[in-house]
Design an enzyme around this catalytic site. Structure first.
Site, mmCIF file in Angstrom:
data_model
loop_
_atom_site.group_PDB
_atom_site.id
_atom_site.type_symbol
_atom_site.label_atom_id
_atom_site.label_comp_id
_atom_site.label_asym_id
_atom_site.label_seq_id
_atom_site.Cartn_x
_atom_site.Cartn_y
_atom_site.Cartn_z
ATOM 1 N N HIS A 99 54.888 52.650 -97.029
ATOM 2 C CA HIS A 99 56.132 52.333 -97.549
ATOM 3 C C HIS A 99 55.905 52.287 -99.127
ATOM 4 O O HIS A 99 54.823 52.243 -99.687
ATOM 5 C CB HIS A 99 56.144 50.718 -97.337
ATOM 6 C CG HIS A 99 56.524 50.185 -95.960
ATOM 7 N ND1 HIS A 99 56.992 49.332 -95.395
ATOM 8 C CD2 HIS A 99 56.467 51.064 -94.544
ATOM 9 C CE1 HIS A 99 57.156 49.080 -94.011
ATOM 10 N NE2 HIS A 99 56.987 50.340 -93.730
ATOM 11 N N GLU A 101 56.152 50.294 -101.480
ATOM 12 C CA GLU A 101 55.380 49.411 -102.188
ATOM 13 C C GLU A 101 53.811 49.456 -102.039
ATOM 14 O O GLU A 101 53.210 49.426 -103.024
ATOM 15 C CB GLU A 101 55.878 47.903 -101.622
ATOM 16 C CG GLU A 101 57.317 47.477 -101.952
ATOM 17 C CD GLU A 101 58.340 47.868 -100.963
ATOM 18 O OE1 GLU A 101 59.514 47.277 -101.174
ATOM 19 O OE2 GLU A 101 57.785 48.607 -100.062
ATOM 20 N N CYS A 129 59.016 44.160 -97.395
ATOM 21 C CA CYS A 129 59.119 43.736 -95.907
ATOM 22 C C CYS A 129 57.606 42.785 -95.877
ATOM 23 O O CYS A 129 56.943 42.744 -96.899
ATOM 24 C CB CYS A 129 58.772 44.852 -95.023
ATOM 25 S SG CYS A 129 57.207 45.759 -95.098
ATOM 26 N N CYS A 132 54.515 44.461 -96.875
ATOM 27 C CA CYS A 132 54.274 44.823 -98.284
ATOM 28 C C CYS A 132 54.165 43.750 -98.905
ATOM 29 O O CYS A 132 53.058 43.710 -99.835
ATOM 30 C CB CYS A 132 55.609 45.627 -98.858
ATOM 31 S SG CYS A 132 55.746 47.515 -98.063
#
Length: 159
Positions: A99, A101, A129, A132
């Site tokens: 992801h 992040e 999310c 993260c």
């Protein structure tokens, strides 16, 4: 054979090489140095503060889409400067944990030479999310912001 590391003098050579490698990993002066990976400079935003950091996260989002990935981008900021950037790479690597992040946290840790990102802030193109947010928590990120308005999401928490 002199370079046989499985028997005789070779076993001593193997121990010597392992000790030297351990010294380097621990920061000791053991005769050779591991070169740090050369990373490209980070473009700092033209706009100061949170609006500029949010804008840069959205530039990372645009790059993710251009590369054929999901539309997410993020940056890590320390002392008013971007120290890590991330674009979503879930589809293009393929890595389900890539992801934006997480990528930004990895980049910042690599550039700063530490997994402890205390005092840093995380700006994302969207709200983080749970995975993260947990990674930001373990990295000791101070605060998280998301969206074009750089909405303050507070300190990361474990859910």
């Amino acid at each position: 054979m002199a370079d046989d590391l499985t028997s005789g003098h070779g076993a001593c050579n193997r121990r010597h090489v392992l000790r030297r490698a351990a010294g380097v990993l621990a920061g000791g002066a053991s005769g050779f140095v591991l070169a740090r990976e050369a990373l490209p400079d980070i473009v700092q935003p033209r706009r100061a503060g949170a609006p500029g950091f949010a804008e840069r996260a959205f530039e990372m989002r645009r790059l993710a889409v251009e590369r054929g990935d999901q539309a997410y981008g993020a940056v890590v900021v320390k002392d008013g400067r971007i120290v890590g950037e991330g674009v979503s790479a879930v589809l293009t690597t393929p890595d389900p944990t890539a992801h934006a992040e997480i990528q930004a946290l990895r980049d910042a840790a690599k550039r700063l030479g530490t997994p402890d990102l205390s005092g840093c802030e995380l700006y994302g193109s969207s709200r983080a999310c749970p995975m993260c947010e947990a990674a930001a928590y373990w990295a000791r990120i101070a605060r998280m912001y998301h969206g074009e308005a750089a909405t303050d999401a507070g300190a990361p928490r474990l859910r």
